[in-house]
Design an enzyme around this catalytic site. Sequence first.
Site, short mmCIF file in Angstrom:
data_model
loop_
_atom_site.label_atom_id
_atom_site.label_comp_id
_atom_site.label_asym_id
_atom_site.label_seq_id
_atom_site.Cartn_x
_atom_site.Cartn_y
_atom_site.Cartn_z
N SER A 1 -11.26 -1.25 -0.24
CA SER A 1 -9.95 -1.29 0.43
C SER A 1 -10.08 -1.70 1.89
CB SER A 1 -9.28 0.08 0.38
OG SER A 1 -8.61 0.29 -0.82
N TYR B 1 -7.94 -12.39 -10.40
CA TYR B 1 -7.27 -13.67 -10.65
C TYR B 1 -7.92 -14.79 -9.83
CZ TYR B 1 -3.60 -11.02 -13.03
OH TYR B 1 -2.91 -10.21 -13.90
N ASP C 1 0.84 -1.19 0.00
CA ASP C 1 0.00 0.00 0.00
C ASP C 1 0.88 1.25 0.00
OD1 ASP C 1 -2.33 1.84 0.89
OD2 ASP C 1 -3.27 -0.13 0.80
N HIS D 1 -3.65 5.95 3.56
CA HIS D 1 -4.44 4.79 3.14
C HIS D 1 -3.91 3.50 3.75
CE1 HIS D 1 -5.96 1.65 0.36
NE2 HIS D 1 -7.02 2.44 0.27
N ASN E 1 -13.72 0.25 -6.57
CA ASN E 1 -14.86 1.16 -6.36
C ASN E 1 -15.27 1.85 -7.66
OD1 ASN E 1 -14.24 0.56 -3.64
ND2 ASN E 1 -12.93 2.37 -3.49
N ALA F 1 -7.39 -8.70 -7.91
CA ALA F 1 -8.58 -9.36 -7.35
C ALA F 1 -9.24 -10.29 -8.36
CB ALA F 1 -9.59 -8.32 -6.88
N ASP G 1 -0.74 2.60 18.49
CA ASP G 1 -1.46 1.33 18.46
C ASP G 1 -0.97 0.40 17.37
OD1 ASP G 1 -3.37 1.78 20.59
OD2 ASP G 1 -4.21 3.33 19.29
#
Length: 707
Positions: free
Chosen positions: A292, A244, A101, A134, A227, A242, A110
Amino acid sequence: MERTDAKIGATNSQSGSGRRAAIAAVSAILLVSAVLASPRTQEIESAKSWTSVHTQAIGTDMIRNAPALIPPLPEFIGLTGIDEAWAWLDRDVTSTIAIIDTGIDFNHPDLKPYLLPGINLVNGRKSAQDDNGHGTAVAGVIVSAAKAGDFSPGRGRWKGKLMPIKALDEFGAGNEEKLTQGIRYAVNQGADIVVLSLGLRRDAQSLREAVAYAESRGVLLIAASGNDAAIFGDTAAVQYPAAYPSVISVAGIEGMRNISSSTSGPENDIGAAWRVQTMAIGGGGIEMEGTSMGAPQVAMAAAMLKAAYPEWEPLRVRETLRRTATPLNVLKPWTPNSGYGLLSAVNALLAGDASDWREPNNMRSQASELPLGKEVAGRWDGKSDADWFVFDAKYDGLFSLSGDRGKFSLYDGDGKLVRPKPAEAVPDGVLMQWPVKKGRNWLLTQLPDNSKAEAQDYRLVSGFSMNPDASEPNDTSASAATLPARSQKWTGTFHKRGDVDWFAVTLPKPGSLKLTVTPDTTRIDPELRIYPAGGKMVLVDERGDGGIEYGAVSNAKAGKYYFRISNAVSSNPEAVIGTYTVSLEYITEKEDLYEPNESALTSTPLVIGKTYQGLIQTTKDEDWYRFVLTKKTKVKLGVANIPSPMVMNVELRDKKLQTLEQWINGKEQKTISGEIMLPPGTYYVQVTADRYNRGQHYSLKLETANE
């Protein structure tokens, strides 16, 4: 969904009701604070040799000073059953999840305890620190879900790590090269799950090979579907990787409803929460939307499954997640909108293994869905066992099957057996191929006739390719398909790698040309090249993937023209499932049958009651007409069909060419009308205008109007 009370991992004596009570108590502990975020769509151009890759989320605003964790749990954790799954898990989760990413914020309190050093593929001199937000949001989804386990009555805890791989820049953009490098790096550095909340709109050989490499090394890939439907609607296609077969494609779901902005397609496997509360750069919280944010939810469920069943290979994990998803419509266990339904981590954890979960599908009426481009797994329990599948072909084309060998038969929508292609014509790595028509088709699968096994597990991957279009072969200018010289429409395909379509038309007379190229999928970026007769090439490629391109030659001379149409997603694009439609408008210049009539000497004689079609061919053009009266007559002169916004001047002159009357229309008026009483004699009508229009005639008519 049937559940078993068998414990996962070490024995735990706490009852299910006790666990649920504990979960309820936990729900007052965790929350990532959030605010609604505004969309961000900024992109940058990548190197020409690579296709751009972008994030799949919406929203970047944040509250930097918001507390990182306050009660209750983020909603998505309960929606996807992650909280309940923790209560049943008695083994620690030790997966290393790579996140390819924009990087991850190493300073977020955190996130910091969970992070490995990772790598920055955008700038090797820097760390994988997030400069966009992102990647931090994606990581925050996993960490929020991981922290939920800290308060669970189950024994399992998160002991895994996150591997940040920065392949996207500060704008959330990158390219195929960095994406491919990221996958290979993750595999080689020991990740067992890779989250890809990004995508590109085309198939690419290097990316496909990297995905296959991950599968061969037992690494599970999970990617966002995209999207694009928010912009492109029904023409949006699931993005790569995605799309595949061995990658879990994650769509977006809100509650138990499909999201119209989430990309639909046959490659979708599962849905997850579209809107999440997660973490932001600097320690704040943020609310994000998009597929995502669904991919890391599925990654967390997969990591819990791998903890419970460490011996499972990626296929079993994928099949279990598909099998245990909650369908949005009980009558349709699979849909292109959300795959097999909403992720249920707890169902997946409790379900155990079931290699033939699509049963009963022994009859055609019980056929299971076979999503085109994806995998299915099952088991043949003897030679009498038959597993039926059904799929929808959106176009006429070629259906292919690869995977484990078996006995296969294909039936069309009328129930007729389809003859397969000869074995020698089938490509390497493919078991069988059949020509299919648009619509429903049924596949019957069985153990091979020569099999000695009494039973056999199998994995099958379906594929589809387009037929050559009606204009093929037309890959070069020499083989260009000839078009008639008229306005028309036609449809083309890019049915093979590097396909280019050439067309030629010979214009018999000057005019104007307008071409519109409309793709029906975002996997096509149409490029149009117009080669005019004796002129320079016109290149049209302005609107990118899925965009409609418009080309024109306003003053087209008579002669031969060539049109070249290609898919500009790369210099050598793969074949595409989809079409493009070309609309060609050829507008010829009108002829003025009464020319030459540019003076009184060459004026056109008028016959009372007849309509004359004239044309203003230049701004200096004059059309002259004459008529003779033998007695005193009241005449009516009318002009109609004046092209807008032309201003026309009509003058009536006597035989000495002195002006007797003048009429002028307004810009929005398309007619002129005048009456006048005239004595016997010869008269002339002169027509001029403030502009020319070679494409539309005006009409002139002389009538008598005697009282």
